[in-house]
Design a protein around this motif. Structure first.
Motif, PDB file in Angstrom:
ATOM      1  N   MET A   1      -5.971  27.710 -46.256  1.00 35.96           N
ATOM      2  CA  MET A   1      -5.666  28.796 -47.517  1.00 35.96           C
ATOM      3  C   MET A   1      -5.048  28.373 -48.553  1.00 35.96           C
ATOM      4  SD  MET A   1      -7.396  30.993 -45.666  1.00 35.96           S
ATOM      5  CE  MET A   1      -7.064  32.403 -46.799  1.00 35.96           C
ATOM      6  N   VAL A   2      -3.972  27.619 -48.542  1.00 33.79           N
ATOM      7  CA  VAL A   2      -3.299  27.088 -49.645  1.00 33.79           C
ATOM      8  C   VAL A   2      -4.165  26.488 -50.568  1.00 33.79           C
ATOM      9  CG1 VAL A   2      -1.552  25.497 -50.405  1.00 33.79           C
ATOM     10  CG2 VAL A   2      -0.929  26.819 -48.306  1.00 33.79           C
ATOM     11  N   SER A   3      -5.144  25.410 -50.041  1.00 35.77           N
ATOM     12  CA  SER A   3      -6.047  25.124 -50.912  1.00 35.77           C
ATOM     13  C   SER A   3      -6.994  25.850 -51.652  1.00 35.77           C
ATOM     14  CB  SER A   3      -6.848  23.591 -50.085  1.00 35.77           C
ATOM     15  OG  SER A   3      -5.939  22.890 -49.728  1.00 35.77           O
ATOM     16  N   GLY A   4      -7.429  26.867 -50.780  1.00 36.81           N
ATOM     17  CA  GLY A   4      -8.358  27.578 -51.293  1.00 36.81           C
ATOM     18  C   GLY A   4      -7.799  28.291 -52.609  1.00 36.81           C
ATOM     19  N   VAL A   5      -6.703  29.160 -52.116  1.00 41.48           N
ATOM     20  CA  VAL A   5      -6.139  30.046 -53.060  1.00 41.48           C
ATOM     21  C   VAL A   5      -5.643  29.254 -54.284  1.00 41.48           C
ATOM     22  CG1 VAL A   5      -4.176  31.624 -53.542  1.00 41.48           C
ATOM     23  CG2 VAL A   5      -5.483  31.707 -51.062  1.00 41.48           C
ATOM     24  N   MET A   6      -5.163  28.203 -54.291  1.00 42.97           N
ATOM     25  CA  MET A   6      -4.519  27.520 -55.368  1.00 42.97           C
ATOM     26  C   MET A   6      -5.647  26.970 -56.222  1.00 42.97           C
ATOM     27  SD  MET A   6      -1.742  24.953 -53.731  1.00 42.97           S
ATOM     28  CE  MET A   6      -1.403  23.965 -55.239  1.00 42.97           C
ATOM     29  N   SER A   7      -7.044  26.595 -55.766  1.00 46.48           N
ATOM     30  CA  SER A   7      -8.121  26.245 -56.307  1.00 46.48           C
ATOM     31  C   SER A   7      -8.816  27.372 -57.029  1.00 46.48           C
ATOM     32  CB  SER A   7      -9.007  25.488 -55.544  1.00 46.48           C
ATOM     33  OG  SER A   7      -8.418  24.300 -55.042  1.00 46.48           O
TER      34      SER A   7
END
Length: 412
Positions: free
Chosen positions: A109-115
């Motif tokens: 979730m962190v990788s997806g949202v930040m990207s």
């Protein structure tokens, strides 16, 4: 310079590209002691030596803005590392997360949202060291979590026109509005992140079972609060300038230059944390792909395709996925833009953005973000093989591309 006819030039370019991708896929040559950086250098030199590109053309094919952005962000990351920021974040994560499954979900979730908010390559550059540190201190197998960073960053970046270089390019070429594209693409991105969690959970159920070792929390680190605050302020300013419309290469280089003005940090410590191998890989890839484009190889291959390949959405998806994994996303978009029909152009541009981005999860060489994660992992003695990546990447790409196809039919 060797004089070659056009057919021979295209053949030579194809052979060089195939050999370079072979080494990139394996991570090293099975015969010689050549790694990815070496393959990039050799491939680039071969393109010039064989006359596919002149030296001037090779230099013109390098996107120096991308190199400047990566180098500048590496300077930022190096300062965060020296300041103990990653140790601090790792400790915070370990205090809040108790199970390996919850760590995987948080990573995705962190990788997806930040990207979705910033370029996925930069997100991988920033977040991969954090994940490696958390896994080391939490005594977890880092493999599923590293794959989660790469795959989730690709999928998350598909949600917006700012998430990755090819979407930025498509936004410029097509005139799509940010809101219109987000409304179409964000459900696919969210569904893709959930699929990523599901696939990795099944494939790595043994590695993800159990809890994170509580011993990992008993770890004393030296934190330099002033340097962390200064670096985070610079990083925020870089992202704010980018969102405001300033050139990212300019904003990031000014930020990196400001961080190098210091009386506290030995600059050699900063430079030691810069991954020059990765920069070399990027430069070599730009030249190799530039040679392929100049040779006319892709144009020759496209001429053999039936016209229906770019008229039927399903065939267009397959073509985009394959081409994106051969020459990378941005060159694929530059080639396929000529096949976007005039009628209903908006939905076709959206399709191209989604398919070319989701294609990045198919192979380890399918996305620059994947290579960034793989190279950082390699420096930390974790090897992500092509086979290991494909095991999760193949079903994820097939499912997310299929999901995108179904969703896009609703927007005909």
């Amino acid at each position: 310079m060797i004089g070659l006819d056009q057919y021979t030039v295209a053949l030579v370019a194809g052979v060089i590209l195939a050999l370079a991708l072979f080494v990139f896929t394996l991570g090293k040559s099975p015969v010689f002691r050549v790694d990815r950086a070496g393959a990039a250098i050799i491939g680039a030199a071969a393109m010039i030596a064989c006359g596919v590109l002149s030296f001037e053309e090779a230099m013109q094919s390098v996107d120096f803005k991308t190199i400047v952005i990566l180098f500048s962000m590496m300077i930022v990351v190096a300062n965060l590392k020296i300041a103990g920021f990653f140790d601090l974040i790792g400790s915070a994560i370990l205090r809040q997360i108790s199970s390996k499954q919850s760590l995987l979900l948080s990573t995705i979730m962190v990788s997806g949202v930040m990207s979705a908010l910033a370029i996925n390559d930069v997100v991988c550059l920033l977040f991969t060291p954090v994940v490696l540190l958390v896994c080391r201190r939490g005594k977890c197998n880092p493999m599923p979590h590293l794959l989660a960073v790469a795959m989730a960053s690709n999928i998350g970046s598909a949600a917006t026109l700012l998430g990755n270089p090819q979407n930025i390019l498509i936004g410029s070429l097509s005139g799509l509005s940010f809101a219109s594209y987000f409304f179409t693409a964000s459900p696919i991105a969210l569904g893709g992140l959930l699929l990523t969690h599901g696939i990795l959970s099944v494939l790595y159920r043994r590695e993800l079972s159990g809890f994170i070792s509580p011993e990992a929390e008993q770890h004393s680190v030296v934190i330099h609060g002033y340097l962390i605050a200064k670096t985070l302020l610079v990083l925020t300013a870089i992202l704010a300038a980018y969102i405001a419309g300033f050139e990212l290469a300019l904003a990031s280089s000014v930020g990196a230059a400001f961080l190098l003005i210091t009386r506290r940090v030995n600059p050699n410590k900063v430079y030691a944390s810069v991954d020059f191998n990765l920069l070399v890989i990027f430069i070599g890839l730009f030249i190799i792909v530039g040679g392929v484009e100049k040779s006319g190889l892709m144009g020759e291959l496209m001429a053999f395709l039936p016209s229906s390949a770019t008229e039927h959405r399903g065939l267009f998806a397959v073509l985009t996925v394959i081409l994106s994994n051969i020459v990378s996303n941005v060159p694929a978009v530059l080639l396929l833009k000529f096949f976007v029909p005039v009628d209903h152009a908006e939905i076709w541009w959206k399709s191209l953005a989604l398919f070319s981005t989701l294609a990045g999860n198919l192979t380890i060489t399918g996305s620059v973000a994947n290579l960034i994660v793989a190279e950082i992992a390699k420096r930390n003695n974790v090897a992500i093989s092509a086979k290991e990546y494909l095991k999760a990447g193949l079903p994820l790409t097939v499912l997310t591309t299929g999901m995108a196809l179904v969703w896009l039919t609703l927007f005909r």
